[in-house]
Write an enzyme that holds these catalytic residues in place. Structure first.
Site, PDB file in Angstrom:
ATOM      1  N   TYR A   9     -25.359  45.321  47.297  1.00  0.00           N
ATOM      2  CA  TYR A   9     -25.874  44.280  48.188  1.00  0.00           C
ATOM      3  C   TYR A   9     -24.810  43.205  48.367  1.00  0.00           C
ATOM      4  CZ  TYR A   9     -28.775  40.439  49.928  1.00  0.00           C
ATOM      5  OH  TYR A   9     -29.290  39.407  50.673  1.00  0.00           O
ATOM      6  N   ASP A  54     -16.693  41.287  45.405  1.00  0.00           N
ATOM      7  CA  ASP A  54     -17.856  40.416  45.561  1.00  0.00           C
ATOM      8  C   ASP A  54     -18.308  39.938  44.185  1.00  0.00           C
ATOM      9  OD1 ASP A  54     -20.314  39.222  46.009  1.00  0.00           O
ATOM     10  OD2 ASP A  54     -20.985  40.723  47.453  1.00  0.00           O
ATOM     11  N   LYS A 102     -23.735  31.219  44.363  1.00  0.00           N
ATOM     12  CA  LYS A 102     -24.666  31.051  43.240  1.00  0.00           C
ATOM     13  C   LYS A 102     -24.267  29.914  42.306  1.00  0.00           C
ATOM     14  CE  LYS A 102     -26.931  34.948  44.374  1.00  0.00           C
ATOM     15  NZ  LYS A 102     -28.276  34.986  44.928  1.00  0.00           N
TER      16      LYS A 102
END
Length: 386
Positions: free
Chosen positions: A137, A221, A248
């Protein structure tokens, strides 16, 4: 007002009463009212240990006093400007120090960070094709979701190739036949939706070598995995990516995304060059996020990273020792159980807020007693499903 009344109000103004797909659990999710440390209280007064932490973003849990003070001071001085501020320079300097990546740009989410990285890779290489791995994802950008997903145009398949997770042979074949077209290989070293299993070091080494030989860029990522090492999970593998995407934990609880990497690649965005990539963002690098995020990172140094990882490793080991299928590394734990929706509710009733796919993300306010409570709730939920 009851939860049912709030749900009905939500359904009148939002499709299905929901604005974040990842938070929906049928028949409808509870509503949060407040959070303090590692505890969230919902609209019914039910208290839960927060192991969701806004999908790993809240590394210091809720309302950390120092972060609240920094954010309040930042807001009071001006929440956003049509000018840059020193706060983004300080945050970039800190990320350079932690990761070793010399150049940085900021945006507002992990999704946008991936978008920026791929745009920059294409601009820097003059190539169009992106390679990604099935199950990973990378946000909601058309180019990184399942090409068969509703709303994704068929033309996306012309510029993105999806390979099986961890398949170095498939990557070698693709780069052998189309390597001159590939701008970037996008890699998550521990993809959550693919099971939160750390990538095989041999595969990572092969992927990096194959990408470099093809003249393409390696984009790692780290939106979720940055928390696992001071410099990000890629440092554990000894990788030197061309670009890394983050988010995040970098925002200290506020919206954030970022791209770090080699200066010659990110210079494709420089307004001092001819024909730069134009990339704005009204709230990119706003001082509230930058100042609070910098403070959050400083509170999460090597000792704190190691301590939190040790708690996660203990939790994972104790669950596995009792027969619960788990994966992950350090402060990220994934429950590999059937019927994740039912598991989510069983955990919630027992006082634990998990991710809707079984993700447990620990935070620094958690004590050993909190982790024990999470372990006991998981074991009770598993036994309740038997």
């Amino acid at each position: 007002m009851t939860v049912a009344e709030l749900r009905d109000r939500a359904r009148r103004v939002m499709p299905g009463g929901n604005t974040r797909s990842t938070l929906f659990v049928p028949p409808h999710p509870p509503y949060a009212v407040s959070g303090a440390g590692c505890v969230v209280t919902d609209a019914t007064g039910h208290r839960v240990v927060d192991c969701n932490n806004n999908y790993t973003a809240l590394i210091h849990g809720h309302a950390h006093p120092e972060l609240v003070a920094v954010a309040t001071e930042a807001v009071a001085a001006g929440s956003a400007f049509g000018l840059p501020t020193e706060s983004e320079v300080v945050c970039a300097e800190l990320l350079r120090e932690r990761t070793g990546l010399p150049s940085w740009r900021f945006c507002n989410s992990g999704t946008e960070a991936v978008m920026m990285a791929l745009r920059g890779a294409r601009a820097a290489t003059g190539r169009d094709l992106v390679v990604r791995f099935a199950g990973s994802y990378h946000g909601t950008y058309d180019a990184v979701v399942d090409p068969a997903a509703p709303g994704v145009p068929g033309s996306v398949a012309d510029s993105v190739v999806t390979l099986p997770q961890g398949d170095a042979g498939a990557l070698a074949d693709l780069l052998r036949s189309r390597g001159s077209e590939v701008a970037a290989v996008l890699l998550d070293l521990m993809p959550n939706r693919a099971g939160l299993r750390p990538a095989d070091p041999a595969f990572v080494e092969q992927a990096a070598d194959l990408t470099r030989r093809a003249g393409a860029l390696l984009v790692v990522d780290e939106v979720i995995t940055l928390r696992l090492e001071v410099g990000g999970l890629h440092t554990r593998y000894g990788l030197e990516p061309d670009l890394v995407t983050v988010g995040k934990v970098v925002g200290g609880g506020f919206p954030v995304g970022g791209v770090g990497g080699r200066a010659e690649v990110l210079d494709s965005f420089s307004p001092l060059t001819d024909g730069p990539v134009s990339w704005g963002g009204t709230f990119s690098a706003n001082p509230v996020t930058m100042r609070t995020g910098t403070a959050a990172l400083r509170l999460f140094g090597a000792a704190e990273v190691a301590a939190l990882n040790a708690r996660g490793d203990r939790l994972r080991g104790e669950l596995a020792g009792r027969g619960v299928p788990v994966s992950g590394s350090g402060s990220l734990v994934r429950l590999l159980l059937p019927d994740p929706g039912a598991t989510w509710w069983r955990l919630y009733e027992r006082g634990v807020l998990a991710g809707t796919n079984g993700l447990l993300a620990l935070s620094t306010p958690m004590t050993d007693d909190d982790v024990d409570a999470v372990r006991d709730a998981v074991l009770s939920a598993v036994e309740g499903a038997a």
